[in-house]
Write an enzyme that holds these catalytic residues in place. Structure first.
Site, PDB file in Angstrom:
ATOM      1  CE  LYS A  52      -4.003  -2.188   2.245  1.00 44.27           C
ATOM      2  NZ  LYS A  52      -4.655  -2.796   3.271  1.00 44.27           N
ATOM      3  CD  GLN A  96      -3.278  -4.407   6.620  1.00 38.53           C
ATOM      4  OE1 GLN A  96      -3.292  -3.251   5.884  1.00 38.53           O
ATOM      5  NE2 GLN A  96      -3.755  -5.416   6.292  1.00 38.53           N
ATOM      6  CG  ASP A 119      -9.522   0.164   4.992  1.00 37.96           C
ATOM      7  OD1 ASP A 119      -9.007   0.026   3.924  1.00 37.96           O
ATOM      8  OD2 ASP A 119      -8.728  -0.197   5.960  1.00 37.96           O
TER       9      ASP A 119
END
Ligand code: NDP
Length: 292
Positions: A52, A96, A119
């Site tokens: 990422k 994460q 997200d």
């Protein structure tokens, strides 16, 4: 049969984002800035976060990786989240998952400012998505919609069976595909582990989204000719003949199902690469919506 090439499509999306970022730079504007919070040193999470961050660099975003010890307390992590929420130089950030067991994931995700929740896991974003308002759509379903759109896969009036009802894949994709708009207007059935006679449903489907995580579960006898297949599954299957000792398999028995399909995503190289591209897209949107 057309392969829905997520590797190629994600490259195109990254190039589009890169161009937009250079134009922003040329106008003297601040470029988008994404941060990633990684707790502990789980190998798979490190790999995901690493790619990422590299993708951010590639498109010209600023990026920050925040690494925290595995034994960090929940309250210290919440303080870190609060700091990120207040940081005006930051457009979006991700935490994460999975988090260590002593930390309540739900509590952490609820603490993220929805305006920075790239997200798209916060209920405020999920609700906005369901109401067809501007929202950060979770990257995997967002990526699937992009693949369907860009390959002009017919969805209007089609019967789509989504197998899996998780909050990050199955449930959101079932909502998106039933909504009005390109790659929408489908009639959607959501199947899960309690569904009876799944094969009867999948055999009626024009489009099947497999998101359960059982390798090669969908076989050729479960689909009709011309079906569109979206395979979200990613499972490591032990294979000593491979240098890594495993291979990645999707939820679809690719070779036999591909023979009957009109469109199909490969694994790897289908939905997976789209996920990072759409995280970047959400970060760009955060910057453009000027939400911070
Ligand atoms: P979850 O484990 O959260 O959900 C799995 C879903 O599948 C559940 O709804 C479950 O039903 C359903 N299910 C399980 N067994 C069956 C069965 N025999 N028949 C029908 N339905 C069943 O998984 P995720 O949605 O998080 O992920 C699914 C897969 O996609 C995994 O392989 C994951 O690694 C992959 N993935 C890939 C991504 C990508 O970027 N390509 C991103 C995210 C996930 P119930 O609700 O009843 O338990």
């Amino acid at each position: 049969m057309t392969l829905l090439d997520g590797k190629q499509t994600s490259k195109e999306i990254k190039e589009e984002i890169k161009t937009t970022v250079s134009e922003m730079k040329a106008r003297g504007e601040r470029v988008p800035h994404l941060a990633a919070v990684l707790v502990g040193d789980d190998g798979a999470s490190l790999t995901y976060v690493g790619s990422k961050v590299r993708s951010c660099e590639y498109v010209g975003f600023d990026s920050t990786l925040i690494r925290l010890e595995a034994d960090i307390s929940e309250s210290t992590l919440l303080k870190q989240i609060d700091q990120l929420n207040r940081d005006d130089t930051l457009d979006g950030y991700i935490v994460q998952l999975p988090l260590p067991k002593h930390i309540n994931e739900e509590k952490i995700l609820l603490a993220i400012d929805p305006n920075k929740d790239v997200d798209g896991f916060h209920p405020a974003n999920f609700g906005r998505m369901a109401l067809e308002l501007d929202a950060f759509i979770p990257a995997t379903p967002f990526g699937i919609m992009q693949l369907l759109e860009r390959y002009k896969v017919p969805t209007s009036g089609k019967h789509c069976v989504v197998v899996g009802r998780s909050h990050i894949v199955g449930r959101p994709i079932s909502i998106l595909m039933s909504q009005k708009g390109t790659a929408g207007n489908a009639t959607v059935t959501v199947a899960h582990s309690r569904t009876e006679n799944l094969a009867d449903l999948t055999r009626q489907a024009d489009i099947i989204v497999m998101a359960l995580g059982i390798p090669e579960y969908l076989t050729a006898d479960m689909v009709k000719e011309g079906v569109v297949i979206i395979d979200v599954g990613i499972t490591r299957v032990a294979d000593q003949s491979h240098p890594k000792g495993y291979v990645i398999r999707g939820d679809v028995a690719f070779d036999e199902v591909a023979e009957k399909a009109s469109f199909i995503t490969p694994v790897p190289g289908g939905v997976g690469p789209m996920t990072i591209a759409m995280l970047l897209k959400n970060t760009l949107l955060a910057r453009q919506w000027n939400l911070t």
